[in-house]
Design a protein around this motif. Structure first.
Motif, PDB file in Angstrom:
ATOM      1  N   ASN A   1      10.170  44.092  38.283  1.00 22.92           N
ATOM      2  CA  ASN A   1      10.382  43.486  39.383  1.00 22.92           C
ATOM      3  C   ASN A   1      12.028  43.434  39.632  1.00 22.92           C
ATOM      4  O   ASN A   1      12.569  42.548  39.690  1.00 22.92           O
ATOM      5  CB  ASN A   1      10.024  42.076  39.614  1.00 22.92           C
TER       6      ASN A   1
ATOM      7  N   ALA B   1      13.574  45.404  42.003  1.00 25.70           N
ATOM      8  CA  ALA B   1      13.974  46.083  43.296  1.00 25.70           C
ATOM      9  C   ALA B   1      15.232  45.748  43.794  1.00 25.70           C
ATOM     10  O   ALA B   1      15.805  46.702  44.391  1.00 25.70           O
ATOM     11  CB  ALA B   1      12.783  45.985  44.237  1.00 25.70           C
TER      12      ALA B   1
ATOM     13  N   SER C   1       5.334  45.898  36.945  1.00 30.37           N
ATOM     14  CA  SER C   1       6.135  45.424  38.348  1.00 30.37           C
ATOM     15  C   SER C   1       5.072  45.160  39.595  1.00 30.37           C
ATOM     16  O   SER C   1       4.324  46.069  39.594  1.00 30.37           O
ATOM     17  CB  SER C   1       7.224  46.425  38.719  1.00 30.37           C
TER      18      SER C   1
ATOM     19  N   ASP D   1       6.612  44.366  42.556  1.00 33.03           N
ATOM     20  CA  ASP D   1       7.569  44.536  43.768  1.00 33.03           C
ATOM     21  C   ASP D   1       7.687  45.962  44.111  1.00 33.03           C
ATOM     22  O   ASP D   1       6.757  46.615  43.763  1.00 33.03           O
ATOM     23  CB  ASP D   1       9.001  43.725  43.752  1.00 33.03           C
ATOM     24  N   SER D   2       8.622  46.449  44.746  1.00 33.72           N
ATOM     25  CA  SER D   2       8.780  47.833  44.950  1.00 33.72           C
ATOM     26  C   SER D   2       9.650  48.683  44.021  1.00 33.72           C
ATOM     27  O   SER D   2      10.095  49.771  44.320  1.00 33.72           O
ATOM     28  CB  SER D   2       9.419  47.813  46.479  1.00 33.72           C
ATOM     29  N   SER D   3       9.634  48.221  42.805  1.00 33.78           N
ATOM     30  CA  SER D   3      10.495  48.896  41.769  1.00 33.78           C
ATOM     31  C   SER D   3       9.962  50.238  41.474  1.00 33.78           C
ATOM     32  O   SER D   3      10.920  51.200  41.531  1.00 33.78           O
ATOM     33  CB  SER D   3      10.340  48.078  40.573  1.00 33.78           C
TER      34      SER D   3
ATOM     35  N   ASP E   1       8.393  52.189  43.659  1.00 30.72           N
ATOM     36  CA  ASP E   1       8.612  53.236  44.588  1.00 30.72           C
ATOM     37  C   ASP E   1      10.094  53.460  44.691  1.00 30.72           C
ATOM     38  O   ASP E   1      10.463  54.671  45.374  1.00 30.72           O
ATOM     39  CB  ASP E   1       8.276  52.581  45.886  1.00 30.72           C
ATOM     40  N   ILE E   2      11.003  52.763  44.413  1.00 32.25           N
ATOM     41  CA  ILE E   2      12.483  53.020  44.416  1.00 32.25           C
ATOM     42  C   ILE E   2      12.538  54.091  43.367  1.00 32.25           C
ATOM     43  O   ILE E   2      13.237  55.188  43.736  1.00 32.25           O
ATOM     44  CB  ILE E   2      13.167  51.742  44.120  1.00 32.25           C
TER      45      ILE E   2
ATOM     46  N   GLN F   1      11.633  57.612  44.347  1.00 32.25           N
ATOM     47  CA  GLN F   1      12.717  58.353  45.608  1.00 32.25           C
ATOM     48  C   GLN F   1      13.350  59.389  44.677  1.00 32.25           C
ATOM     49  O   GLN F   1      13.765  60.068  45.678  1.00 32.25           O
ATOM     50  CB  GLN F   1      13.061  57.357  46.086  1.00 32.25           C
TER      51      GLN F   1
END
Length: 347
Positions: free
Chosen positions: A14, A16, A43, A45-47, A49-50, A53
């Motif tokens: 978590n 992000a 995690s 959260d959006s960790s 996804d980051i 990227q």
């Protein structure tokens, strides 16, 4: 890609809010021959996804099926590493562009050193323009001696060490019993065999967040103390000094002086224990004699600041080792009171 020489191990949970900047600081290193091993520790959260990227083949993402904690994740990252060197890094800190290059060159040119950290710039999460540079002006022997009492000199996310250390023994891993002080326990264990040092450059920007300050809840304080006591027990056993449970408690209290809220042992008892440590070392020579005397003197001085008076320090044998003036004592006593008042506001 050429042969990987450095494995950078990062555990993410978590993270992000800061993760993108942290990863970019790694990918933008002037030294290019590395793999970035990221363990996503469950995690929510959006960790992830980051992380995805970034289209860089040096990033190797692994997922824990659920949150298993930092110690498990770091040991997993070590087992997956393929580099000659392993570097630690956290998901909320920032590397200087030359960090990896500087540390690789240092270890290549200093074969007697197996573990190297760096100086750091501390900055506040909410007020990043407020910064403090932290310099560690200690020798390898001084660092080794201090690890009997504290881990004040080695910033965990600044460390690089030789992979061969972990290949030599399965005991050389982060210990699950050392929660919240896993790095202290590992460096203490390794210091009995491997030399370590600190590069005199701030190669790391170390974030101090409100969550790290407010982690001093009663529950976490209790867990931290239990874990630290296990590290101290390990250190005293490695030192080979006979001690009972009472002496372990004394060692823990005098070493954790900055966190203690109550004193259960007198300065006289602490002085006796520290002198026993010095005398034991004189007979077996585990630590360089003056380095050990210096840290013992420092720890007694700090306990006098916290629990006693200048006269008690002045009349002790430790004053003869590293004498400090009454004005120095008074100024530091005042600073200690102010710091403790500030910390109480965050509880």
């Amino acid at each position: 890609m050429s042969k990987v020489r450095v494995s950078i191990v990062m555990s993410v949970y978590n993270s992000a809010k800061f993760l993108k900047k942290s990863i970019l600081s790694v990918l933008n290193q002037t030294y290019k021959e590395f793999e970035l091993i990221i363990i996503n520790d469950g995690s929510t959260d959006s960790s992830v996804d980051i992380i995805k990227q970034f289209k860089d083949e040096r990033i190797k993402l692994y997922e824990n099926s659920q949150n298993k904690g930092l110690i498990y994740s770091l040991n997993k990252g070590i087992s997956l590493s393929t580099g000659t060197y392993i570097a630690r890094f956290d998901a909320d800190d920032i590397c200087s562009p030359d960090r990896i290059l500087e540390q690789v060159n240092y270890l290549e040119n200093n074969r007697d050193i197996s573990i190297v950290g760096s100086n750091a710039t501390l900055f506040l999460d909410t007020l990043p323009f407020i910064r403090k540079k932290v310099k560690v002006l200690k020798t390898s022997e001084e660092i080794k001696s201090e690890l009997l009492f504290r881990n004040k000199l080695l910033f965990h996310p600044s460390i690089m060490l030789r992979k061969s250390i972990f290949q030599e023994s399965t005991d050389y891993r982060y210990n699950p019993d050392h929660q919240m002080c896993e790095d202290f326990g590992l460096w203490q264990l390794l210091s009995t065999k491997y030399a370590m040092n600190v590069i005199q450059k701030p190669l790391l920007k170390y974030r101090i967040s409100k969550t790290s300050i407010t982690s001093n809840s009663r529950k976490k304080d209790a867990l931290f103390t239990v874990s630290m006591k296990k590290v101290y027990s390990q250190g005293l056993k490695l030192f080979g000094i006979d001690h009972d449970q009472r002496e372990l408690e004394i060692h823990t209290e005098l070493s954790m002086v900055s966190r203690g809220t109550d004193a259960y042992f007198s300065l006289e008892q602490k002085s006796e224990w520290l002198n026993k440590i010095i005398k034991h070392n004189e007979s077996i020579g585990v630590y360089e004699s003056q380095s050990l005397k210096n840290i013992c003197s420092e720890m007694f001085y700090l306990n006098c600041l916290r629990w006693g008076s200048y006269s008690e320090y002045r009349s002790s044998s430790f004053f003869q080792i590293v004498p400090k003036s009454w004005s120095d004592f008074s100024v530091n006593k005042f600073k200690l009171i102010i710091i403790r008042k500030i910390n109480q506001l965050f509880r």
